[in-house]
Design a protein around this motif. Sequence first.
Motif, short mmCIF file in Angstrom:
data_model
loop_
_atom_site.label_atom_id
_atom_site.label_comp_id
_atom_site.label_asym_id
_atom_site.label_seq_id
_atom_site.Cartn_x
_atom_site.Cartn_y
_atom_site.Cartn_z
N LYS A 192 5.05 13.93 0.57
CA LYS A 192 4.91 13.07 1.72
C LYS A 192 4.45 11.71 1.22
O LYS A 192 3.37 11.60 0.63
N VAL A 193 5.27 10.70 1.43
CA VAL A 193 5.00 9.38 0.84
C VAL A 193 5.31 8.30 1.87
O VAL A 193 6.40 8.26 2.44
N TYR A 194 4.33 7.43 2.09
CA TYR A 194 4.49 6.36 3.07
C TYR A 194 4.11 5.03 2.43
O TYR A 194 3.15 4.95 1.67
N GLY A 195 4.89 4.02 2.73
CA GLY A 195 4.62 2.69 2.21
C GLY A 195 4.26 1.72 3.32
O GLY A 195 4.88 1.72 4.39
N THR A 196 3.24 0.90 3.08
CA THR A 196 2.88 -0.18 4.00
C THR A 196 3.54 -1.46 3.49
O THR A 196 3.39 -1.81 2.33
N GLN A 252 0.84 -1.19 0.00
CA GLN A 252 0.00 0.00 0.00
C GLN A 252 0.87 1.24 0.00
O GLN A 252 1.99 1.24 0.53
N LEU A 253 0.35 2.30 -0.60
CA LEU A 253 1.08 3.57 -0.73
C LEU A 253 0.15 4.71 -0.35
O LEU A 253 -1.01 4.73 -0.76
N GLU A 254 0.66 5.65 0.45
CA GLU A 254 -0.07 6.87 0.79
C GLU A 254 0.80 8.06 0.41
O GLU A 254 1.99 8.09 0.72
N PHE A 255 0.20 9.05 -0.25
CA PHE A 255 0.98 10.22 -0.66
C PHE A 255 0.07 11.43 -0.81
O PHE A 255 -1.13 11.31 -1.08
N LYS A 257 4.76 0.37 8.50
CA LYS A 257 4.63 1.54 7.65
C LYS A 257 5.91 2.35 7.74
O LYS A 257 6.41 2.62 8.83
N ILE A 258 6.46 2.74 6.58
CA ILE A 258 7.72 3.49 6.57
C ILE A 258 7.56 4.78 5.75
O ILE A 258 6.67 4.90 4.91
N ASP A 259 8.47 5.70 6.00
CA ASP A 259 8.53 6.97 5.27
C ASP A 259 9.40 6.78 4.03
O ASP A 259 10.64 6.79 4.12
#
Length: 213
Positions: free
Chosen positions: A175-179, A166-169, A188-190
């Motif tokens: 700002k980008v975070y990966g699950t 999963q990806l949040e941005f 979850k990381i930055d």
Amino acid sequence: MMIKSIANPEIFKFMDTDQKQFYYGACQRWYPTTWQRLSGCGPCTASNIMYYLTHTGPSPQEGFQSRNEWVALMQELWKYVTPSLKGVNKMSMLYEPSVAFAQTKGISLEVKRCEVPEEMQRRPSLAEVVDFLAEALDQDAPVAFLNWCNGEVKNLDRWHWVNIIQLEFDEEKKKVYGTLLDEGRIKKIDLALWLETSTLGGGFVYFRKAGSL
């Protein structure tokens, strides 16, 4: 924040009846030998991908219900994605044998990759990395992430393979975070911090079945 994800992340979740706790996917600590437990992140990452490919889609197999089933798959992948003395330290050491393994199951795969070189000036931009990962997840493809150096990301091991599911941005892609799936756990990381501070780089790779959109 925008979110991109594989369609069925919960398929990785299962109850370990021996330890009475839930895990998500493969864990290298389950390998039987010391060397496998030390170097098995690459085969485990490939195992998660192959499991997802064969347990989703129009004709999915029944999901695993035990650790033993996962270990059997991990051992099977080990014969293909086999670590050297430096581990699976090149992207090609994961994607080339994974394609060969899939062929034994009657699956033809295409490889998509995004390399992150050691030299900062040669690296893709954060926006390019986001676009690559979003494209993979839009195609319901877990991403294999090779990290040679974790930089300032404290909750990520160096010289390590994990799966991004999963990806949040944000809209500006700053700002980008990966699950991740990492050793049977979700974390979850930055990713923006990783790209900025990793001194050695790494890369991303995903697979899609040949002929798929």
